[in-house]
Design an enzyme around this catalytic site. Structure first.
Site, mmCIF file in Angstrom:
data_model
loop_
_atom_site.group_PDB
_atom_site.id
_atom_site.type_symbol
_atom_site.label_atom_id
_atom_site.label_comp_id
_atom_site.label_asym_id
_atom_site.label_seq_id
_atom_site.Cartn_x
_atom_site.Cartn_y
_atom_site.Cartn_z
ATOM 1 N N PRO A 39 0.819 -1.213 0.000
ATOM 2 C CA PRO A 39 0.000 0.000 0.000
ATOM 3 C C PRO A 39 0.857 1.270 0.000
ATOM 4 C CG PRO A 39 -0.645 -1.514 1.770
ATOM 5 C CD PRO A 39 0.663 -1.974 1.226
ATOM 6 N N GLU A 40 0.847 1.955 -1.116
ATOM 7 C CA GLU A 40 1.481 3.271 -1.208
ATOM 8 C C GLU A 40 0.348 4.261 -1.434
ATOM 9 O OE1 GLU A 40 4.793 3.313 -3.986
ATOM 10 O OE2 GLU A 40 5.121 1.176 -3.698
ATOM 11 N N LYS A 76 0.866 7.749 3.160
ATOM 12 C CA LYS A 76 0.378 6.377 3.291
ATOM 13 C C LYS A 76 -0.385 6.173 4.593
ATOM 14 C CE LYS A 76 4.781 5.100 1.231
ATOM 15 N NZ LYS A 76 6.062 4.417 1.484
ATOM 16 N N ARG A 110 15.909 -1.875 -0.767
ATOM 17 C CA ARG A 110 14.772 -2.251 -1.591
ATOM 18 C C ARG A 110 15.182 -2.632 -3.002
ATOM 19 N NH1 ARG A 110 13.900 -0.305 2.794
ATOM 20 N NH2 ARG A 110 11.891 0.166 3.721
#
Length: 267
Positions: free
Chosen positions: A2-3, A60, A257
Site C-alpha cells: 500500500p502506497e 500512506k 529495496r
DNA sequence: ACTATCCCCTGACGGC
DNA sequence: TGCCGTCAGGGGATAG
C-alpha cells in the site's frame, strides 16, 4: 504494497461507509498492533462512542478524525488492508474490528502484523511527515530535492521529505523521468527535477484511476484487484525489454529495496 | 543532528 | 515430498 494510490483507493471506498457513524466497539486479539499506544484498553476507551467526523489520507497514513480528544491513526505498512461488508469470523488474518453504530464493521486485515495504530492529538507533529506527494508544489519539491545530497530514489522514499511514495512508484516515476535511481540529487538539472515532479503526479494519478497495484497482498476493500500492475513499466520486470527502447531491465538494491531501471534511457 | 543498517513478520517460490 | 534460502518492504530503533 500500500502506497499513496492504494491507500487513497482504500480511503475512498471506506469513507462513505464510515463517515458520520459512531464507533460502537473496537476489538482486537493482536496486542502488537497497538505497540505504540499505552495499551489496547486506552485506545478502546478513547475511541468507543466517538463519532467519525472524517476519514483522511496523508501520504500512506490513514486518520479517523473523531469528535473526541484524539484521532485514530492507522498505518497499513506492507500487507495491511481494510475490508468492508465482511464478517471477521469468515476472514483470515483479521487483527482489528471496528463496529459502527449501524452494526456494520470495518475489518483490518494484516498477514504480517507490521501494521500499527496510534492515538494522535488533534494537531499532531509527531508523525514527521513532509507534504503529500500529490499536494506539494513544484517550488517546494525542487527545494526539498536540492537541499539533499543522496540517491534520488532514497529521497523519494523518505516520508519526512515528501510522503506517499513507496518502492513501486519510486521506480515507475524515475523510469518515466529518465533518471537513474542511484543518481545523486545534487547532480540533477532543473529539467530533470521538473520531469520527476511531473511524472510523480501523472504516475500516482494514473494509478489511483485504476485503483492501485495489486502485487502479492494488496486488495481493494471489496476484495478486487487494482489494475496498475499490468500497466507498470519497470517494477518487477527484471530481464524484460524496456517498453521505451528494448534494453533489458536491470535490478539492484537501493535503501534495502529491490530497484528496477532501464540502463539505456535512465541516465 | 545526521546517515546507514538492522529488524520485525508471514507466505510464496525456486532449487535440490 | 519437504526442507532451506531468498524475496517482498515501511519505518522505528539503534549504531556510528
Amino acid at each position: 504494497m500500500p502506497e499513496l494510490p492504494e491507500v487513497e483507493t482504500i480511503v475512498r471506498a471506506v469513507k462513505p461507509y464510515a463517515e458520520g457513524k459512531k464507533i460502537q466497539a473496537i476489538r482486537s486479539d493482536t496486542p502488537r498492533l497497538f505497540r505504540e499506544c499505552k495499551s489496547f484498553g486506552a485506545v478502546k476507551k478513547a475511541v468507543e462512542g466517538k463519532r467519525i467526523i472524517a476519514l483522511e489520507r496523508i501520504g500512506k497514513n490513514i486518520v479517523f478524525r473523531l469528535d473526541g480528544e484524539y484521532d485514530l491513526w492507522l498505518h497499513l505498512m506492507m500487507s495491511g488492508s481494510l475490508l468492508t461488508g465482511r464478517e471477521a469470523g469468515k476472514e483470515t488474518y483479521i487483527r482489528m474490528e471496528i463496529e459502527l453504530d449501524n452494526g456494520k464493521k470495518i475489518l483490518f486485515r494484516d498477514i504480517r502484523k507490521f501494521g500499527r495504530v496510534r492515538l494522535v492529538e488533534k494537531i499532531d507533529t509527531s508523525m514527521r511527515l513532509g507534504p503529500d506527494a500529490l499536494v506539494v508544489s513544484f517550488s517546494q519539491f525542487a527545494y526539498i530535492i536540492q537541499r539533499k545530497k543522496k540517491a534520488v530514489k532514497t529521497v523519494l522514499l523518505d516520508q519526512s521529505l515528501v510522503c506517499g511514495i513507496g518502492n513501486i512508484y519510486a521506480d515507475e516515476i524515475l523510469w518515466y523521468a529518465g533518471v537513474m535511481p542511484l543518481r545523486n540529487t545534487d547532480s540533477l538539472s532543473m529539467e530533470e527535477i521538473k520531469k520527476i515532479y511531473k511524472y510523480m503526479n501523472t504516475v500516482l494519478s494514473a494509478a489511483i484511476r485504476v485503483a492501485g497495484t495489486s502485487f502479492r497482498d494488496y486488495r481493494k476493500p471489496d476484495g478486487s484487484e487494482g489494475g496498475y500492475f499490468a500497466a507498470r513499466k519497470v517494477y518487477q520486470r527484471t530481464g524484460e525489454a524496456c517498453a521505451k527502447d528494448g534494453a533489458l531491465i536491470q535490478r539492484t538494491i537501493i535503501a534495502q529495496r529491490g530497484t528496477h531501471f532501464c540502463p539505456a534511457h535512465q541516465l
